[in-house]
Design a protein around this motif. Structure first.
Motif, mmCIF file in Angstrom:
data_model
loop_
_atom_site.group_PDB
_atom_site.id
_atom_site.type_symbol
_atom_site.label_atom_id
_atom_site.label_comp_id
_atom_site.label_asym_id
_atom_site.label_seq_id
_atom_site.Cartn_x
_atom_site.Cartn_y
_atom_site.Cartn_z
ATOM 1 N N VAL A 65 1.054 -1.157 -0.016
ATOM 2 C CA VAL A 65 -0.112 -0.100 -0.065
ATOM 3 C C VAL A 65 0.699 1.353 -0.064
ATOM 4 O O VAL A 65 0.466 2.161 -0.548
ATOM 5 C CB VAL A 65 -0.943 -0.079 1.274
ATOM 6 C CG1 VAL A 65 -1.586 1.442 1.310
ATOM 7 C CG2 VAL A 65 -1.929 -1.079 0.967
ATOM 8 N N ARG A 66 1.931 1.087 0.750
ATOM 9 C CA ARG A 66 2.851 2.378 0.711
ATOM 10 C C ARG A 66 3.082 2.900 -0.573
ATOM 11 O O ARG A 66 3.655 3.996 -0.835
ATOM 12 C CB ARG A 66 4.166 2.284 1.568
ATOM 13 C CG ARG A 66 3.692 2.448 3.007
ATOM 14 C CD ARG A 66 5.105 2.509 3.851
ATOM 15 N NE ARG A 66 5.793 1.206 3.933
ATOM 16 C CZ ARG A 66 5.630 0.281 4.772
ATOM 17 N NH1 ARG A 66 4.571 0.420 5.885
ATOM 18 N NH2 ARG A 66 6.320 -0.866 4.940
ATOM 19 N N TYR A 67 3.199 2.183 -1.430
ATOM 20 C CA TYR A 67 3.915 2.255 -2.801
ATOM 21 C C TYR A 67 2.739 3.139 -3.795
ATOM 22 O O TYR A 67 3.047 3.810 -4.812
ATOM 23 C CB TYR A 67 4.229 1.154 -3.697
ATOM 24 C CG TYR A 67 5.659 1.040 -3.148
ATOM 25 C CD1 TYR A 67 6.991 1.488 -3.780
ATOM 26 C CD2 TYR A 67 5.958 -0.214 -2.070
ATOM 27 C CE1 TYR A 67 8.157 1.220 -3.253
ATOM 28 C CE2 TYR A 67 7.227 -0.372 -1.813
ATOM 29 C CZ TYR A 67 8.208 0.223 -2.538
ATOM 30 O OH TYR A 67 9.552 -0.028 -2.113
ATOM 31 N N MET A 68 1.547 3.218 -3.213
ATOM 32 C CA MET A 68 0.511 4.000 -3.974
ATOM 33 C C MET A 68 0.914 5.475 -3.774
ATOM 34 O O MET A 68 0.188 6.262 -4.486
ATOM 35 C CB MET A 68 -0.917 3.504 -3.245
ATOM 36 C CG MET A 68 -1.646 2.371 -3.467
ATOM 37 S SD MET A 68 -3.284 2.129 -2.476
ATOM 38 C CE MET A 68 -3.747 0.715 -3.216
ATOM 39 N N GLU A 69 1.604 5.862 -2.735
ATOM 40 C CA GLU A 69 2.039 7.185 -2.611
ATOM 41 C C GLU A 69 3.336 7.369 -3.180
ATOM 42 O O GLU A 69 4.000 8.644 -2.977
ATOM 43 C CB GLU A 69 1.726 7.627 -1.243
ATOM 44 C CG GLU A 69 0.677 7.498 -0.586
ATOM 45 C CD GLU A 69 0.395 7.797 0.916
ATOM 46 O OE1 GLU A 69 -0.778 8.330 1.147
ATOM 47 O OE2 GLU A 69 1.357 7.420 1.586
#
Length: 207
Positions: A70-74
């Motif tokens: 999920v962190r890579y969505m940002e």
């Protein structure tokens, strides 16, 4: 898996893992480790894709890595935002409860400035809606708006969401049938018209 070597070596290792599904169970930790180290965008993008596919097959074993994905969505790189969004779609297809805590963040990907990320958002939602259409019944206006996106890649994919939801939750799509029928008759893009027609047909059949 070694974390030494150049991109080509690492990508080859990842491709070998991707092809050999019988070994996925034993390699989840190694692939996930690629997200935590200082690897290239190409390596991380490939790892995200594979983790999504692994999550579709082994959702319980991917759960511990959902936060890393999920962190890579940002991330600043649009390819990594795209791939993390893709991965959440595959994981959510297998187990919606792994996605629900991050649902607002996922839904925000529709605002991304890059078309590949907005396209990935629609595709991911279709995956999740295949087994959890109820999550989108109050959010279909989002996908109607995306039929009028500035980029054809997104526009072509957006009507498919109505087909997926309409198959099992036709009452949710029913309020959009008139709008979809207008698009079938008037949209300038033939594939948008075809996909909208498919959504209308599937929904009416299910009603």
């Amino acid at each position: 898996m070694s974390n030494k070597g150049n991109d080509n070596d690492l990508l080859m290792q990842l491709r070998d893992i991707n092809k050999n599904r019988e070994c996925w169970d034993d390699n989840i930790d190694d692939v996930a480790a690629m997200l935590k180290e200082n690897y290239s965008v190409a390596v991380k993008a490939k790892a995200l894709w594979i983790l999504g596919e692994m999550g579709l097959r082994y959702p319980a074993k991917i759960e511990r890595y959902v936060g890393d994905i999920v962190r890579y969505m940002e991330d600043d790189d649009s390819k990594l935002r795209e791939r993390s969004t893709n991965a959440m779609g595959r994981i959510g297809r297998a187990e919606k409860n792994l996605v629900i805590p991050h649902f607002d963040k996922l839904m925000n990907m529709r605002f991304d400035e890059y078309e590949n990320v907005r396209h990935a958002f629609v595709w991911a939602c279709e995956n999740i809606a295949s087994n959890a259409p109820e999550l989108f019944c109050q959010r279909l206006e989002i996908f109607h708006d995306l039929i009028f996106d500035s980029e054809n890649k997104v526009r072509i994919e957006a009507p498919e969401m109505f087909r997926v939801v309409g198959k099992t939750k036709p009452d949710c799509v029913k309020p959009y049938l008139e709008k979809l029928e207008w698009i079938v008759k008037n949209d300038e893009n033939p594939v948008v018209r075809i996909h909208s027609a498919g959504a209308v047909r599937i929904t009416k059949k299910a009603l």
